[in-house]
Design a protein around this motif. Structure first.
Motif, short mmCIF file in Angstrom:
data_model
loop_
_atom_site.label_atom_id
_atom_site.label_comp_id
_atom_site.label_asym_id
_atom_site.label_seq_id
_atom_site.Cartn_x
_atom_site.Cartn_y
_atom_site.Cartn_z
N GLY A 3 0.80 -1.22 0.00
CA GLY A 3 0.00 0.00 0.00
C GLY A 3 0.83 1.27 0.00
N TRP A 4 1.93 1.28 0.75
CA TRP A 4 2.76 2.48 0.81
C TRP A 4 3.64 2.62 -0.42
CZ3 TRP A 4 2.68 -1.29 4.56
CH2 TRP A 4 3.71 -2.23 4.51
N HIS A 5 3.78 1.56 -1.23
CA HIS A 5 4.54 1.66 -2.48
C HIS A 5 3.72 2.33 -3.58
CE1 HIS A 5 7.15 -2.10 -1.38
NE2 HIS A 5 7.39 -1.05 -0.60
N ILE A 6 2.41 2.11 -3.56
CA ILE A 6 1.56 2.63 -4.63
C ILE A 6 0.72 3.81 -4.16
CG2 ILE A 6 1.51 0.46 -5.91
CD1 ILE A 6 -1.17 -0.16 -4.65
N ALA A 7 1.10 4.40 -3.04
CA ALA A 7 0.37 5.57 -2.53
C ALA A 7 0.39 6.67 -3.59
CB ALA A 7 1.00 6.07 -1.24
N GLY A 8 -0.75 7.27 -3.81
CA GLY A 8 -0.89 8.26 -4.87
C GLY A 8 -0.04 9.51 -4.68
N HIS A 9 0.35 9.82 -3.46
CA HIS A 9 1.08 11.06 -3.23
C HIS A 9 2.59 10.86 -3.09
CE1 HIS A 9 -0.01 9.45 0.73
NE2 HIS A 9 1.08 10.03 1.17
N LEU A 10 3.12 9.72 -3.54
CA LEU A 10 4.58 9.54 -3.54
C LEU A 10 5.20 10.44 -4.61
CD1 LEU A 10 5.42 5.74 -3.19
CD2 LEU A 10 5.85 7.57 -1.55
N ASP A 11 6.23 11.15 -4.22
CA ASP A 11 6.95 12.01 -5.14
C ASP A 11 8.22 11.27 -5.57
OD1 ASP A 11 7.81 14.16 -6.62
OD2 ASP A 11 8.70 15.19 -4.89
N VAL A 12 8.16 10.62 -6.72
CA VAL A 12 9.28 9.82 -7.21
C VAL A 12 10.36 10.77 -7.73
CG1 VAL A 12 10.00 8.04 -8.82
CG2 VAL A 12 7.72 7.96 -7.82
N PRO A 13 11.59 10.65 -7.24
CA PRO A 13 12.68 11.53 -7.71
C PRO A 13 12.89 11.42 -9.22
CG PRO A 13 13.34 10.33 -5.74
CD PRO A 13 12.04 9.75 -6.18
N GLN A 14 13.46 12.46 -9.79
CA GLN A 14 13.62 12.52 -11.25
C GLN A 14 14.58 11.47 -11.80
OE1 GLN A 14 13.98 16.11 -13.24
NE2 GLN A 14 12.07 16.90 -12.40
N ASN A 15 15.53 11.04 -11.01
CA ASN A 15 16.49 10.04 -11.50
C ASN A 15 16.05 8.61 -11.17
OD1 ASN A 15 17.01 10.25 -8.74
ND2 ASN A 15 19.16 9.70 -8.99
N MET A 16 14.73 8.42 -10.98
CA MET A 16 14.24 7.11 -10.56
C MET A 16 12.92 6.78 -11.25
SD MET A 16 13.39 5.94 -6.65
CE MET A 16 15.04 6.29 -6.10
N ARG A 17 12.75 5.50 -11.55
CA ARG A 17 11.48 5.00 -12.06
C ARG A 17 11.11 3.77 -11.24
NH1 ARG A 17 10.10 2.39 -17.90
NH2 ARG A 17 7.98 1.80 -17.38
N LEU A 18 9.85 3.67 -10.84
CA LEU A 18 9.37 2.52 -10.06
C LEU A 18 8.68 1.53 -10.99
CD1 LEU A 18 7.86 4.35 -6.96
CD2 LEU A 18 10.21 3.59 -7.33
N GLU A 19 9.04 0.26 -10.85
CA GLU A 19 8.39 -0.83 -11.57
C GLU A 19 7.81 -1.77 -10.53
OE1 GLU A 19 7.68 -1.88 -14.76
OE2 GLU A 19 8.27 0.16 -15.29
N PHE A 20 6.55 -2.18 -10.74
CA PHE A 20 5.88 -3.01 -9.74
C PHE A 20 5.71 -4.43 -10.24
CE2 PHE A 20 4.46 1.33 -9.00
CZ PHE A 20 4.87 1.48 -7.68
N LEU A 21 5.94 -5.39 -9.34
CA LEU A 21 5.70 -6.79 -9.65
C LEU A 21 4.20 -7.02 -9.76
CD1 LEU A 21 8.20 -8.34 -7.08
CD2 LEU A 21 8.48 -8.24 -9.55
N PRO A 22 3.78 -8.05 -10.49
CA PRO A 22 2.35 -8.33 -10.58
C PRO A 22 1.78 -8.65 -9.18
CG PRO A 22 3.56 -9.58 -12.22
CD PRO A 22 4.57 -8.93 -11.34
#
Length: 111
Positions: free
Chosen positions: A89-108
């Motif tokens: 839940g805290w990984h996909i929280a809508g208000h996470l500000d992902v840094p510019q040098n990072m991309r998040l990929e989620f497992l199924p």
């Protein structure tokens, strides 16, 4: 580019009830209150070179996830980070500000 796999673990210290002394024939009246202390270890490992980054934080929620992401971006400021993680839940929280040098990929889900 740095490929990183992230996860967190919960470590708990649970107090145990102890014996107490009372005069023979009387029954002790002692509250059986178990105290619990939790810590969460956020960790990320880069499989191609074995670099491990970790933080120990008091909770696992969106705010502490944000702290971890910011720290990872700071530690690897000159690289682009592809971070693979589950869908907690805290990984996909809508208000996470992902840094510019990072991309998040989620497992199924449920994998």
């Amino acid at each position: 580019m740095r490929l990183i796999f992230q996860h967190e673990g919960r470590f708990c210290l649970l107090g145990t009830p102890r014996q107490c002394w009372v005069p023979r024939g009387s029954r002790p009246i002692v509250g059986a209150r178990l105290q619990r202390q939790d810590l969460f270890a956020f960790a990320a490992v880069s499989t191609h070179d074995g670099v491990i980054d970790s933080l120990v934080l008091p909770w696992a929620n969106a705010e502490t996830m944000q702290v971890f992401l910011a720290e990872m971006a700071r530690r690897h400021a000159v690289e682009f980070i592809m971070m693979v993680m589950d869908q907690a839940g805290w990984h996909i929280a809508g208000h996470l500000d992902v840094p510019q040098n990072m991309r998040l990929e989620f497992l199924p889900a449920l994998s």
